[in-house]
Design a protein around this motif. Structure first.
Motif, PDB file in Angstrom:
ATOM      1  N   ASN A 127     -23.609   3.870  66.396  1.00  0.00           N
ATOM      2  CA  ASN A 127     -24.106   3.276  65.232  1.00  0.00           C
ATOM      3  C   ASN A 127     -22.848   2.925  64.360  1.00  0.00           C
ATOM      4  O   ASN A 127     -23.003   1.717  63.757  1.00  0.00           O
ATOM      5  N   ALA A 128     -21.942   3.586  64.239  1.00  0.00           N
ATOM      6  CA  ALA A 128     -20.865   3.136  63.299  1.00  0.00           C
ATOM      7  C   ALA A 128     -20.184   2.070  63.867  1.00  0.00           C
ATOM      8  O   ALA A 128     -19.520   1.260  63.281  1.00  0.00           O
ATOM      9  N   LEU A 129     -19.835   2.081  65.329  1.00  0.00           N
ATOM     10  CA  LEU A 129     -19.029   0.789  65.725  1.00  0.00           C
ATOM     11  C   LEU A 129     -20.004  -0.235  65.821  1.00  0.00           C
ATOM     12  O   LEU A 129     -19.143  -1.494  65.752  1.00  0.00           O
ATOM     13  N   ARG A 130     -21.304  -0.279  66.004  1.00  0.00           N
ATOM     14  CA  ARG A 130     -22.016  -1.527  65.926  1.00  0.00           C
ATOM     15  C   ARG A 130     -21.752  -2.247  64.478  1.00  0.00           C
ATOM     16  O   ARG A 130     -21.785  -3.533  64.182  1.00  0.00           O
ATOM     17  N   ASP A 131     -21.927  -1.186  63.506  1.00  0.00           N
ATOM     18  CA  ASP A 131     -21.962  -1.919  62.134  1.00  0.00           C
ATOM     19  C   ASP A 131     -20.530  -2.199  61.744  1.00  0.00           C
ATOM     20  O   ASP A 131     -20.459  -3.500  61.073  1.00  0.00           O
ATOM     21  N   VAL A 132     -19.300  -1.816  62.461  1.00  0.00           N
ATOM     22  CA  VAL A 132     -17.946  -2.228  62.075  1.00  0.00           C
ATOM     23  C   VAL A 132     -17.914  -3.795  62.818  1.00  0.00           C
ATOM     24  O   VAL A 132     -17.293  -4.627  62.293  1.00  0.00           O
ATOM     25  N   ALA A 133     -18.515  -3.671  64.000  1.00  0.00           N
ATOM     26  CA  ALA A 133     -18.342  -5.132  64.764  1.00  0.00           C
ATOM     27  C   ALA A 133     -19.229  -6.213  64.060  1.00  0.00           C
ATOM     28  O   ALA A 133     -18.921  -7.201  64.054  1.00  0.00           O
ATOM     29  N   THR A 134     -20.213  -5.730  63.502  1.00  0.00           N
ATOM     30  CA  THR A 134     -21.097  -6.898  62.441  1.00  0.00           C
ATOM     31  C   THR A 134     -20.204  -7.237  61.466  1.00  0.00           C
ATOM     32  O   THR A 134     -20.262  -8.649  60.993  1.00  0.00           O
ATOM     33  N   ALA A 135     -19.453  -6.259  60.888  1.00  0.00           N
ATOM     34  CA  ALA A 135     -18.777  -6.668  59.648  1.00  0.00           C
ATOM     35  C   ALA A 135     -17.632  -7.489  59.999  1.00  0.00           C
ATOM     36  O   ALA A 135     -17.100  -8.413  59.193  1.00  0.00           O
ATOM     37  N   THR A 136     -17.112  -7.464  61.249  1.00  0.00           N
ATOM     38  CA  THR A 136     -15.924  -8.284  61.458  1.00  0.00           C
ATOM     39  C   THR A 136     -16.357  -9.703  62.129  1.00  0.00           C
ATOM     40  O   THR A 136     -15.557 -10.494  62.639  1.00  0.00           O
ATOM     41  N   GLY A 137     -17.873  -9.959  62.176  1.00  0.00           N
ATOM     42  CA  GLY A 137     -18.214 -11.270  62.645  1.00  0.00           C
ATOM     43  C   GLY A 137     -18.842 -11.353  64.029  1.00  0.00           C
ATOM     44  O   GLY A 137     -19.141 -12.574  64.171  1.00  0.00           O
ATOM     45  N   ALA A 138     -19.172 -10.215  64.605  1.00  0.00           N
ATOM     46  CA  ALA A 138     -19.882 -10.319  65.857  1.00  0.00           C
ATOM     47  C   ALA A 138     -21.333 -10.412  65.664  1.00  0.00           C
ATOM     48  O   ALA A 138     -21.992  -9.833  64.753  1.00  0.00           O
ATOM     49  N   ASP A 139     -21.764 -11.212  66.427  1.00  0.00           N
ATOM     50  CA  ASP A 139     -23.536 -11.312  66.557  1.00  0.00           C
ATOM     51  C   ASP A 139     -24.147 -10.333  66.897  1.00  0.00           C
ATOM     52  O   ASP A 139     -23.663  -9.022  67.180  1.00  0.00           O
ATOM     53  N   ALA A 155     -22.949  -9.068  70.592  1.00  0.00           N
ATOM     54  CA  ALA A 155     -21.721  -8.589  70.569  1.00  0.00           C
ATOM     55  C   ALA A 155     -21.821  -7.186  69.942  1.00  0.00           C
ATOM     56  O   ALA A 155     -20.967  -6.244  70.504  1.00  0.00           O
ATOM     57  N   ALA A 156     -22.392  -7.023  69.001  1.00  0.00           N
ATOM     58  CA  ALA A 156     -22.170  -5.729  68.180  1.00  0.00           C
ATOM     59  C   ALA A 156     -22.920  -4.629  69.018  1.00  0.00           C
ATOM     60  O   ALA A 156     -22.542  -3.448  68.876  1.00  0.00           O
ATOM     61  N   THR A 157     -23.947  -4.873  69.655  1.00  0.00           N
ATOM     62  CA  THR A 157     -24.552  -3.982  70.458  1.00  0.00           C
ATOM     63  C   THR A 157     -23.721  -3.320  71.673  1.00  0.00           C
ATOM     64  O   THR A 157     -23.588  -2.439  71.982  1.00  0.00           O
ATOM     65  N   LEU A 158     -22.814  -4.445  72.170  1.00  0.00           N
ATOM     66  CA  LEU A 158     -22.188  -4.031  73.320  1.00  0.00           C
ATOM     67  C   LEU A 158     -20.611  -3.624  72.789  1.00  0.00           C
ATOM     68  O   LEU A 158     -19.780  -2.846  73.690  1.00  0.00           O
ATOM     69  N   TYR A 159     -20.232  -3.947  71.850  1.00  0.00           N
ATOM     70  CA  TYR A 159     -18.985  -3.316  71.175  1.00  0.00           C
ATOM     71  C   TYR A 159     -18.757  -1.828  71.318  1.00  0.00           C
ATOM     72  O   TYR A 159     -17.525  -1.447  71.669  1.00  0.00           O
ATOM     73  N   VAL A 172     -15.390   0.029  73.492  1.00  0.00           N
ATOM     74  CA  VAL A 172     -14.236   1.164  72.806  1.00  0.00           C
ATOM     75  C   VAL A 172     -14.481   2.584  73.604  1.00  0.00           C
ATOM     76  O   VAL A 172     -13.790   3.192  74.268  1.00  0.00           O
ATOM     77  N   ASP A 173     -15.589   3.055  73.459  1.00  0.00           N
ATOM     78  CA  ASP A 173     -15.953   4.543  73.951  1.00  0.00           C
ATOM     79  C   ASP A 173     -16.006   4.608  75.631  1.00  0.00           C
ATOM     80  O   ASP A 173     -15.888   5.357  76.204  1.00  0.00           O
ATOM     81  N   GLY A 174     -16.523   3.411  76.020  1.00  0.00           N
ATOM     82  CA  GLY A 174     -16.540   3.172  77.600  1.00  0.00           C
ATOM     83  C   GLY A 174     -15.245   3.263  78.116  1.00  0.00           C
ATOM     84  O   GLY A 174     -15.089   3.756  79.099  1.00  0.00           O
ATOM     85  N   LEU A 194      -7.201  -4.119  63.986  1.00  0.00           N
ATOM     86  CA  LEU A 194      -7.542  -2.839  64.704  1.00  0.00           C
ATOM     87  C   LEU A 194      -9.034  -3.155  65.545  1.00  0.00           C
ATOM     88  O   LEU A 194      -9.207  -3.180  66.840  1.00  0.00           O
ATOM     89  N   ALA A 195     -10.006  -3.568  64.663  1.00  0.00           N
ATOM     90  CA  ALA A 195     -11.423  -3.607  65.276  1.00  0.00           C
ATOM     91  C   ALA A 195     -11.553  -4.825  66.082  1.00  0.00           C
ATOM     92  O   ALA A 195     -12.256  -4.808  67.416  1.00  0.00           O
ATOM     93  N   THR A 196     -10.813  -5.942  65.913  1.00  0.00           N
ATOM     94  CA  THR A 196     -10.651  -7.131  66.772  1.00  0.00           C
ATOM     95  C   THR A 196      -9.699  -6.969  68.031  1.00  0.00           C
ATOM     96  O   THR A 196      -9.997  -7.585  68.898  1.00  0.00           O
ATOM     97  N   SER A 197      -8.837  -6.109  68.079  1.00  0.00           N
ATOM     98  CA  SER A 197      -7.917  -6.068  69.131  1.00  0.00           C
ATOM     99  C   SER A 197      -8.409  -5.057  70.271  1.00  0.00           C
ATOM    100  O   SER A 197      -7.884  -5.240  71.212  1.00  0.00           O
ATOM    101  N   LEU A 198      -9.326  -4.197  69.804  1.00  0.00           N
ATOM    102  CA  LEU A 198      -9.774  -3.171  70.815  1.00  0.00           C
ATOM    103  C   LEU A 198     -10.385  -3.733  72.219  1.00  0.00           C
ATOM    104  O   LEU A 198     -10.367  -3.388  73.126  1.00  0.00           O
TER     105      LEU A 198
END
Length: 286
Positions: free
Chosen positions: A26-38, A41-45, A49-51, A118-122
């Motif tokens: 839930n947290a990583l999806r919101d962060v990905a959305t804030a960095t411009g992911a659709d 992409a936000a669902t797969l983000y 990372v955790d995968g 950090l969020a975009t380089s992961l």
């Protein structure tokens, strides 16, 4: 632990990991959305990372040496990154809303730039590190366990030396002389107390059956000048010569060469010495 207990432990671990992933997702999806992911992409983000954390953990359990240390560093780095992004998600309430300020994770610009980087380089790091870890696991060849500490080497060396010493110092069981045939004297010792240095009657009879060529009289110059030895003298010389011999070395041919006598007398001496050793072993055991 039996098989059922191990299966229950693994199932509990899978459940805990799945629930923790859901919370972090839930947290990583919101962060990905804030960095411009659709939305896709936000669902797969979170899987990116955790995968990769799960992949690095498996590689850590499989690899050894420098490759294992590399997998541990990747695991530690992505665990720390996931922790930072979850922490930021908790500090910024705007990330919980559906409409967020795109590209804004912190009010202070340097902190925001660092978090966006950090969020975009992961995802890019997941491609590189994930491929490297999989390649290392596929090319890994397990090595056999060998003693690596000095104590283990010393223990192995002592064991080998002890085994070699036991093989070299072991003495064979005493050989009991075979009973004499009916045609021969009752015991070899009796033949040694004769007054002449002649072979046993059985040996003379066996040798007399062999065909001999007529050689004539032996010239005086060709005759041996060594005086004839009595059986007691032969036995004394044989005892001195074979004092340090083992039972396996106590053979008629060896005695013949040591005391320079005939094969028949050497066999009689061999049987007598073996009988004496067997008697001595019996007294020592008693």
């Amino acid at each position: 632990m039996n098989r059922f207990g191990k299966g229950l432990l693994v199932a509990a671990l899978v459940g805990v990991v799945a629930m923790a992933f859901r919370v972090s997702w839930n947290a990583l999806r919101d962060v990905a959305t804030a960095t411009g992911a659709d939305s896709t992409a936000a669902t797969l983000y979170p899987f990116v990372v955790d995968g990769l954390m799960a992949l690095a953990l498996v590689a850590t359990l499989t690899l050894t040496g420098d490759a294992r240390r590399f997998a541990l560093r990747v695991l530690a780095a992505y665990t720390l990154a996931s922790l930072v992004l979850n922490y930021v998600h908790g500090l910024v309430p705007e990330l919980h809303d559906e409409v967020v300020d795109w590209g804004r994770l912190a009010d202070w610009d340097p902190a925001n730039w660092a978090l966006v980087l950090l969020a975009t380089s992961l995802p890019v790091g997941s491609i590189y590190f994930g491929s490297d870890l999989v390649a290392k696991v596929l090319h890994h060849r397990p090595i056999e366990h060998t003693p690596t500490t000095p104590n283990q080497y010393e223990a192995a060396e002592k064991y080998v030396n002890r085994s070699t010493a036991d093989l070299g110092e072991s003495t064979p069981a005493p050989i009991t002389p075979a009973p004499a045939p009916a045609a021969l004297p009752a015991a070899p010792v009796v033949s040694l107390v004769k007054s002449t240095d002649r072979p046993p009657v059985g040996a003379v009879a066996a040798e007399s059956t062999r065909p001999r060529r007529a050689t004539g009289r032996v010239p005086a110059v060709a005759r041996s000048t060594r005086p004839n030895r009595t059986p007691e003298q032969l036995l004394t010389e044989a005892r001195k010569a074979t004092t340090k011999w083992s039972d396996r070395e106590l053979t008629a041919e060896g005695i013949r060469k040591a005391v320079n006598t005939s094969p028949a007398k050497a066999r009689v001496l061999r049987d007598t010495l073996r009988a004496e050793r067997a008697a001595g072993s019996g007294e020592a055991a008693a």
